[in-house]
Design an enzyme around this catalytic site. Sequence first.
Site, PDB file in Angstrom:
ATOM      1  N   SER A 221      15.591 -44.975 -17.224  1.00  0.00           N
ATOM      2  CA  SER A 221      14.119 -44.724 -17.589  1.00  0.00           C
ATOM      3  C   SER A 221      13.683 -45.534 -18.314  1.00  0.00           C
ATOM      4  CB  SER A 221      14.143 -43.330 -18.449  1.00  0.00           C
ATOM      5  OG  SER A 221      12.650 -42.368 -18.718  1.00  0.00           O
ATOM      6  N   THR A 222      13.269 -46.229 -19.796  1.00  0.00           N
ATOM      7  CA  THR A 222      12.081 -46.889 -20.814  1.00  0.00           C
ATOM      8  C   THR A 222      12.809 -47.637 -20.585  1.00  0.00           C
ATOM      9  OG1 THR A 222      11.343 -45.332 -21.509  1.00  0.00           O
ATOM     10  CG2 THR A 222      10.778 -48.080 -22.325  1.00  0.00           C
TER      11      THR A 222
ATOM     12  N   HIS B  58      12.805 -42.352 -13.971  1.00  0.00           N
ATOM     13  CA  HIS B  58      11.706 -42.005 -14.358  1.00  0.00           C
ATOM     14  C   HIS B  58      11.148 -42.961 -14.165  1.00  0.00           C
ATOM     15  CE1 HIS B  58      14.238 -39.800 -17.613  1.00  0.00           C
ATOM     16  NE2 HIS B  58      14.819 -38.980 -16.360  1.00  0.00           N
TER      17      HIS B  58
ATOM     18  N   MET C  16      15.204 -43.166 -23.090  1.00  0.00           N
ATOM     19  CA  MET C  16      14.280 -42.488 -24.430  1.00  0.00           C
ATOM     20  C   MET C  16      15.646 -41.093 -24.095  1.00  0.00           C
ATOM     21  SD  MET C  16      13.966 -41.964 -27.564  1.00  0.00           S
ATOM     22  CE  MET C  16      12.685 -43.742 -28.232  1.00  0.00           C
TER      23      MET C  16
ATOM     24  N   ASP D  48      18.203 -37.658 -21.215  1.00  0.00           N
ATOM     25  CA  ASP D  48      18.633 -37.436 -19.744  1.00  0.00           C
ATOM     26  C   ASP D  48      19.724 -37.713 -18.877  1.00  0.00           C
ATOM     27  OD1 ASP D  48      18.159 -36.105 -17.408  1.00  0.00           O
ATOM     28  OD2 ASP D  48      16.612 -37.747 -16.611  1.00  0.00           O
TER      29      ASP D  48
END
Length: 366
Positions: free
Chosen positions: A187-188, A213, A306, A309
């Site tokens: 993600s991030t 993401h 973050m 997930d």
Amino acid sequence: MTLGTTMPQGKFSKKIRVLVVDDSILARKLIIDGLNKDPDIEVIGYAINAADAKNKVLQLNPDVMTLDVQMPGMTGMDFLKRFLPEHPLPVVLCSSLNLGVFDALSAGAVDFVRKPDESQSSDLFIMTLTQKVHVASQARVQHHANTGTVGVDYQTRRASANTPTTIAAPPLGASVSSNIIIGLGASTGGTEATLEVLKRLPEDIPGMVITQHMPTGFTKMYAERLNRLCKMEVREAQDGDEIKRGVALIAPADLQMRVVRAPSGYRVSCLPGEKVSGHRPSVDALFTSMAENVQWKMIGIIMTGMGADGAKGLLEMRKKGAFTIGQDKESCVVYGMPGVANDIGAVMQQAPCKDIAGVLLRHLKA
């Protein structure tokens, strides 16, 4: 900046001080008014171009900066390349559907949000931007010296067999079975972290499925970028695509990608559905489907991001015999997803981002 594995609960000890950089009056008003509605965020100023932004950062010392990618004069990417090495600062990009966002991420920005158009809700844009500002306030800022160029354009190489190249990772050959599926989630900070892993892998890597993401519209451009810079073929997945050697499939934004059995091998299902672990696409949805359906050998890799997930799904994969890798804290932009996965026992081996490809290849050859 300190790192966190979950969104902070309750009030911050102090507000997140944000500088908004955008040449559009309408965009600035939308962002400033929207962010100021959050009780834990304070917009302390704005800038209309890169030169103005540099002065305001030095004057105001913000915690986070939102930055328009396309600005008159110096672009957001050029500004980041020149400014971030000397003044590390978490930056959230606000971008239209434009390839420049990936160049800006490669220059050190933490994350990005797609600007709303006629078909999109301004409220959703502000909600997403607010969440990403909270995440960015806890991120480890990383400046990347290589801004968008990683050696050979492999897409051109694949189109011309006579083009000489030097391949860092030699082909795996017949010694490594094709009956392996590699799942990767991030993600991030993951757009560049995933590239860092994939660019070190050979063109005949076992089939890969990747959930990152990302806003709607960007996954196809992201896959095309990776396809140009990596040795294997990389493309945005379509429902029913076969998982096969030498191909990495990127989950389409706003669809859940899962691995399903096929008469010969495995395919991906890319369909609308409920969010899983707060996301669509979700790393947990991908990893859980692998744990439930794959009878071949499996490898799971969880990287910067973050929240949590992917952690539970990776644990299910490990319980089914998969080899699992987690990015280590020091190399993560945000040590959330891999941190939770490690804490619950889902990770068998942690490694810095630059070493994950080597860990994977050594396991494949073992």
